[in-house]
Write an enzyme that holds these catalytic residues in place. Structure first.
Site, PDB file in Angstrom:
ATOM      1  N   SER A 162      51.565  46.089 -15.634  1.00  0.00           N
ATOM      2  CA  SER A 162      51.826  44.777 -16.226  1.00  0.00           C
ATOM      3  C   SER A 162      51.291  44.797 -17.652  1.00  0.00           C
ATOM      4  O   SER A 162      50.231  45.372 -17.922  1.00  0.00           O
ATOM      5  CB  SER A 162      51.108  43.706 -15.404  1.00  0.00           C
ATOM      6  OG  SER A 162      50.899  42.555 -16.199  1.00  0.00           O
TER       7      SER A 162
ATOM      8  N   LYS B 246      47.447  45.497 -12.192  1.00  0.00           N
ATOM      9  CA  LYS B 246      48.686  45.453 -11.407  1.00  0.00           C
ATOM     10  C   LYS B 246      49.461  46.761 -11.387  1.00  0.00           C
ATOM     11  O   LYS B 246      49.478  47.521 -12.337  1.00  0.00           O
ATOM     12  CB  LYS B 246      49.597  44.336 -11.931  1.00  0.00           C
ATOM     13  CG  LYS B 246      49.032  42.976 -11.584  1.00  0.00           C
ATOM     14  CD  LYS B 246      50.051  41.900 -11.666  1.00  0.00           C
ATOM     15  CE  LYS B 246      50.935  41.904 -10.432  1.00  0.00           C
ATOM     16  NZ  LYS B 246      52.011  40.922 -10.579  1.00  0.00           N
TER      17      LYS B 246
ATOM     18  N   GLU C 265      62.049  46.684  -5.989  1.00  0.00           N
ATOM     19  CA  GLU C 265      62.648  45.367  -6.255  1.00  0.00           C
ATOM     20  C   GLU C 265      64.070  45.511  -6.787  1.00  0.00           C
ATOM     21  O   GLU C 265      64.972  44.752  -6.426  1.00  0.00           O
ATOM     22  CB  GLU C 265      61.802  44.596  -7.279  1.00  0.00           C
ATOM     23  CG  GLU C 265      60.455  44.163  -6.720  1.00  0.00           C
ATOM     24  CD  GLU C 265      59.548  43.664  -7.830  1.00  0.00           C
ATOM     25  OE1 GLU C 265      59.510  42.454  -8.064  1.00  0.00           O
ATOM     26  OE2 GLU C 265      58.883  44.492  -8.495  1.00  0.00           O
TER      27      GLU C 265
ATOM     28  N   HIS D 214      59.611  37.892  13.416  1.00  0.00           N
ATOM     29  CA  HIS D 214      59.375  36.695  12.589  1.00  0.00           C
ATOM     30  C   HIS D 214      58.316  36.948  11.519  1.00  0.00           C
ATOM     31  O   HIS D 214      57.662  36.023  11.060  1.00  0.00           O
ATOM     32  CB  HIS D 214      58.928  35.489  13.432  1.00  0.00           C
ATOM     33  CG  HIS D 214      59.712  35.280  14.678  1.00  0.00           C
ATOM     34  ND1 HIS D 214      60.823  34.478  14.737  1.00  0.00           N
ATOM     35  CD2 HIS D 214      59.561  35.805  15.921  1.00  0.00           C
ATOM     36  CE1 HIS D 214      61.318  34.497  15.957  1.00  0.00           C
ATOM     37  NE2 HIS D 214      60.579  35.298  16.699  1.00  0.00           N
TER      38      HIS D 214
END
Ligand code: ARG
Length: 487
Positions: free
Chosen positions: A304, A310, A317, A183
């Protein structure tokens, strides 16, 4: 139209191929023109032509034609002279295509007719004998099987490399502790090696699904004709053997209308895509600041434009996202096939793009994941600290009471629950409770019992077959090398 487009440009730029003069009066096809007085409308030609993508079948088409012509010769159906001219012409065409000197023409519809028409230009009338005892229906079914078979072999190699990368990382992290989740809540400590080997198993099942698909599809449709078989004394066993098929297909109607091999490939690819996506998702999660378990390399991340701090896991992704295409390709072809009566219908021309796209997508995703796996810098300290934070030792206390004092597990679980509550009340961890605290709740507990709260202990005792103990993981890595990498 310019001659010699690069094949990739043809495949990706099927618009270009159609850029033609729309005012020109269409002429009847030279291939079946006998029956037709006029040519197709411009839109008809565009919807009908598959050369923009099926040019990728050129190698398989030529191999199939060479085997067919050889067999026609051997059976005395065409003369040795014509057979030799056909073979020489086909080899020249192969060389032309590979050199980028072949002009693919939309008006010739597909790869089969483009090659046949060029053969006519090169060798004259003998070219017209190649299509004896053959239809484009059995031809395309054969070419496409050959293509999918090659794709399956390439994919197996790529998956093997990815497994090798995972096994290598698992070996060096056989004892590195991380939280194991259910979970997405910390459940029990596991080893990173164990976690990585879970993916080795998944990709192993993918390889075995692809191997099943390959074994089942390896039958040759050629000789089925348009749908009913051939009226010439052909030798289908010989052609099958020449093309590396196990045997000829047993039913001509089935052979020209079956695309199970493509569907099975797409189904296996979709499941594989789900596995890739899950691994990619873990990399996305683990590389976030909140987890901090892994730092992905410069090679597989982006910065970024606004936020200088970043490092975005774009590669992971995109692998995660591209699984959507793989699943869509399967759904798309299932829907194309589901209402088709026997035997061939032109609908089936739509079988190729999802398969080609799937093969390209998988090759790219696997290359990216393999690179990411090899480059990933795991922060084993952060992983171990995260594992130690959660009260994962509660079940070990319960297990200890069962093992050492034969308590029923449910009673032992109750004791452990009371200890967790006490620790919460005291605002400390289970490991910080004193022996007196423990014995207040359950007098059977001793200093030995306290030792089980150490996460190193917790992983080391889970040494059952398939478990996470470092020694077991080392053995599992060796076993995985034998099972998946051949030693
Ligand atoms: N380009 C066609 C395909 O991919 C080849 C078969 C055409 N057969 C036919 N009867 N029109 O399906």
């Amino acid at each position: 139209m310019a001659a010699g487009w690069h094949l990739a440009a043809l495949y990706f730029g099927s618009d270009t191929i159609m850029a033609k003069d729309n005012t020109a009066k269409p002429e009847a096809s030279s291939i079946w023109g006998g029956r037709f007085s006029g040519g197709p409308a411009e839109a008809m030609q565009r919807i009908n032509a598959s050369i923009g993508f099926d040019c990728r079948l050129y190698g398989q088409d030529i191999a199939g034609s060479l085997a067919h012509a050889d067999m026609l010769c051997a059976q005395g159906i065409i003369s040795a002279e014509d057979g030799a001219a056909i073979a020489a012409g086909l080899k020249d065409i192969l060389a032309e295509i590979e050199a980028g000197n072949f002009e693919f023409k939309a008006e010739l519809e597909d790869i089969h007719m483009n090659i046949e028409a060029r053969l006519g230009e090169l060798i004259g009338d003998a070219a017209g004998r190649l299509h004896t005892a053959r239809s484009r229906n059995d031809q395309v079914a054969t070419d496409f099987r050959l293509w999918v078979r090659d794709a399956l072999d390439d994919l197996d190699g790529a998956l093997r490399n990815m497994q090798a990368a995972l096994i290598e990382r698992a070996e060096s992290h056989a004892a590195s502790i991380m939280p194991g989740f259910t979970h997405l809540q910390t459940a029990q400590p596991v080893t990173l090696g164990h976690h990585l080997l879970a993916y080795v198993e998944m990709f192993g099942r993918d390889r075995s699904r692809l191997a099943d698909c390959r074994a089942r599809m390896n039958e040759m449709p050629l000789g089925s004709g348009a749908l009913a078989g051939a009226s010439f004394p052909i030798d289908r066993d010989a052609t099958a053997k020449a093309l590396g098929f196990d045997k000829p297909t047993a039913n001509s109607l089935d052979a020209v209308s079956d695309r199970d091999f493509a569907l099975e490939y797409l189904a296996a690819a979709a499941i594989l895509g789900v596995h890739l996506s899950r691994l990619a998702e873990e990399f996305v999660l683990w590389s976030s600041e909140a987890f901090g378990f892994v730092s992905l390399s410069d090679a597989f991340t982006t910065g970024s434009s606004m936020l200088p701090q970043k490092r975005n896991p774009d590669g992971a992704e995109l692998v995660r996202a591209k699984s959507g295409r793989l699943i869509g390709a399967l759904g798309g072809l299932l829907i194309v096939m589901k209402g088709l009566p026997l035997a061939y219908s032109k609908d089936m021309q739509e079988d190729k793009e999802p398969v080609f796209e799937t093969a390209d997508t998988l090759a790219l995703c696997i290359a990216a994941m393999t690179g990411m796996i090899g480059d990933a810098a795991f922060d084993t300290g952060a992983m171990e600290r995260a594992a130690a934070l959660a009260e994962t030792g509660a079940v070990d206390i319960a297990d200890w009471l069962v093992r050492e004092h034969d308590l029923p597990f449910r009673s032992a679980h109750h004791v452990a629950g009371q200890l967790v509550r006490l620790a919460e009340e005291k605002g400390c961890g289970l490991a910080d409770l004193s022996l007196a605290d423990l014995q207040n709740i359950e007098p059977l507990l001793t200093a030995e019992a306290q030792k089980v709260l150490d996460i190193h202990y917790a992983v080391s005792v889970r040494s059952s077959y398939g478990g996470t103990a470092p020694d077991r993981v080392k053995a599992a890595c060796a076993d995985a090398r034998v099972r998946f990498l051949g030693g």
